[in-house]
Design a protein around this motif. Structure first.
Motif, PDB file in Angstrom:
ATOM      1  N   THR A  32       1.225  -1.122   0.473  1.00  0.00           N
ATOM      2  CA  THR A  32       0.181   0.076  -0.490  1.00  0.00           C
ATOM      3  C   THR A  32       0.690   1.128  -0.237  1.00  0.00           C
ATOM      4  O   THR A  32       0.428   2.408  -0.333  1.00  0.00           O
ATOM      5  CB  THR A  32      -0.649   0.065   1.817  1.00  0.00           C
ATOM      6  N   GLN A  65      -5.490   3.761   2.749  1.00  0.00           N
ATOM      7  CA  GLN A  65      -5.358   4.354   3.599  1.00  0.00           C
ATOM      8  C   GLN A  65      -6.375   4.721   4.604  1.00  0.00           C
ATOM      9  O   GLN A  65      -7.292   5.203   3.605  1.00  0.00           O
ATOM     10  CB  GLN A  65      -4.129   5.765   3.692  1.00  0.00           C
ATOM     11  N   VAL A 111       6.494   0.605   8.149  1.00  0.00           N
ATOM     12  CA  VAL A 111       6.147   0.223   9.174  1.00  0.00           C
ATOM     13  C   VAL A 111       6.765  -0.139   9.750  1.00  0.00           C
ATOM     14  O   VAL A 111       8.520  -0.939   8.996  1.00  0.00           O
ATOM     15  CB  VAL A 111       4.340  -0.881   9.073  1.00  0.00           C
ATOM     16  N   ASN A 128       2.718   1.856   2.729  1.00  0.00           N
ATOM     17  CA  ASN A 128       2.562   2.358   3.793  1.00  0.00           C
ATOM     18  C   ASN A 128       4.346   2.067   4.605  1.00  0.00           C
ATOM     19  O   ASN A 128       4.402   0.945   4.445  1.00  0.00           O
ATOM     20  CB  ASN A 128       2.012   1.403   4.917  1.00  0.00           C
ATOM     21  N   GLN A 174       4.122   3.634  12.115  1.00  0.00           N
ATOM     22  CA  GLN A 174       3.480   3.736  10.541  1.00  0.00           C
ATOM     23  C   GLN A 174       3.190   5.129   9.777  1.00  0.00           C
ATOM     24  O   GLN A 174       2.757   5.721  11.121  1.00  0.00           O
ATOM     25  CB  GLN A 174       2.238   3.098  10.297  1.00  0.00           C
ATOM     26  N   SER A 175       3.842   5.194   8.885  1.00  0.00           N
ATOM     27  CA  SER A 175       3.900   6.510   8.614  1.00  0.00           C
ATOM     28  C   SER A 175       2.555   6.425   8.097  1.00  0.00           C
ATOM     29  O   SER A 175       1.903   7.809   7.908  1.00  0.00           O
ATOM     30  CB  SER A 175       4.881   6.649   6.951  1.00  0.00           C
ATOM     31  N   PHE A 176       1.572   5.721   7.366  1.00  0.00           N
ATOM     32  CA  PHE A 176      -0.496   6.203   7.688  1.00  0.00           C
ATOM     33  C   PHE A 176      -0.529   7.050   8.741  1.00  0.00           C
ATOM     34  O   PHE A 176      -1.829   7.892   8.503  1.00  0.00           O
ATOM     35  CB  PHE A 176      -1.191   5.025   7.792  1.00  0.00           C
TER      36      PHE A 176
END
Length: 347
Positions: free
Chosen positions: A20, A48, A24, A22, A35-37
């Motif tokens: 996706t 997201q 993590v 992301n 996580q960057s999300f």
């Protein structure tokens, strides 16, 4: 994948980038520790989720203002913020006043969910687009929000949905103290001042405010409105009262009055101003220094501002008509030459 196991507290932890997009940080049991999300900027990727009270932000160049895409319990909205001022310019609300808990970008649209993980609304992509959506982006130039997919034919990302589809609906389509006209061109609310004459900036040299600077006056512009919402509102008031409310507040820069609804909106900045069709009953009032006109009446200044808007629209229309006329003349000349050449060949 990046692994780490030497430093205290980082044993058996690793960084991974999921499909996706992301990024993590997971432990030995594959549990996500970070996580960057959870820390979005101006882009939301497919799959997201963004919870209520989360927002995307985008910063235009050469401006102290910034845009934001915000998720609230009652709506999702686009905002323009400058200093302490915060105005929405696009909103989407689920039907039946249902509350929002989080949103998620799916393959076919932006999905909106309640606290029971039930989808209550969706902003869908338009047109005959068969590719799945890849990301949502908040533009740093325009402040527009779009849903994007990858086009194999064009080999680029294309917008499947945009919140705002006309130039004049953008909050910074024109610089401060500018008007976006019906032809999507910008015209200044340029004023003749006794001290500075006709300045080159739209603000006329008074954008720094009016606190401790003498008594100002209000310049009325009929057929002009603002795209900025959520401004302080007073109901059941007269236009004169609306004008006085702004004059008595040194931090007020403009006011919008609706004759039919008897509503008054006050603004701390003059942005997002656009020309509208006559007969809407809207009057936009801009605060200007007292004695702005040199030796002309106040009504003449109003007429001059509106004439400038009309002149620019008229010039654009003339250019379009002139271009069409030129194309028609050239087309007739080509046909005549072809006919003459054909006659010569036949003889």
């Amino acid at each position: 994948m990046i692994e780490s196991g030497g430093e205290p507290g980082l044993q058996d932890k690793r960084l991974e980038i999921l499909k996706t997009g992301n990024l993590v940080l997971v432990d030995a049991l594959n549990r996500i520790k970070w996580q960057s999300f959870n820390f979005p900027t101006d882009v939301m990727l497919w799959g997201q989720r963004l919870n209520v009270a989360t927002r995307l932000t985008s910063f235009p160049t050469n401006s102290t203002a910034f845009y934001s895409f915000e998720i609230q319990h009652s709506k999702i909205a686009l905002y323009l913020s400058s200093g302490k001022w915060n105005y929405s310019y696009w909103e989407f609300q689920p039907t039946k006043s249902r509350n929002i808990t989080f949103i998620e970008l799916g393959s076919k649209g932006l999905e909106i969910f309640n606290d029971k993980y039930k989808k209550i609304a969706q902003i869908s992509s338009f047109g005959t687009q068969f590719q799945p959506l890849r990301f949502l982006a908040l533009g740093n130039k325009t402040g527009n929000m779009g849903l994007y997919f990858y086009s194999p034919e064009k080999r680029s990302f294309e917008a499947a949905f945009q919140a705002l589809n006309t130039t004049c609906d953008l909050p910074l389509a024109c610089r401060p103290y500018g008007i976006c006209t019906l032809s999507n061109a910008c015209s200044c609310i340029r004023l003749l001042t006794a001290k500075k004459g006709a300045g080159s900036d739209c603000n006329g040299g008074f954008s720094e405010g009016f606190c401790d600077k003498g008594q100002p006056e209000m310049l009325e512009l009929s057929g002009v409105s603002s795209v900025l919402r959520t401004a302080p509102k007073r109901v059941n008031v007269s236009k004169q009262t609306c004008e006085n409310l702004c004059l008595q507040d040194c931090k007020c820069a403009a006011a919008l009055y609706s004759t039919s609804l008897r509503e008054c909106f006050t603004y701390g900045l003059v942005s997002g101003v656009k020309q509208v069709e006559r007969g809407t009953g809207l009057t936009f009032m801009v605060k200007v220094p007292n004695g702005t006109q040199v030796s002309h009446g106040k009504s003449n200044v109003k007429k001059w501002v509106l004439v400038m808007v009309g002149v620019i629209d008229g010039l654009i229309i003339l250019l379009v008509i002139g271009g069409l006329g030129y194309c028609l003349v050239q087309r007739r000349r080509r046909r005549r030459r072809n006919m003459l050449a054909s006659d010569n060949n036949n003889t």
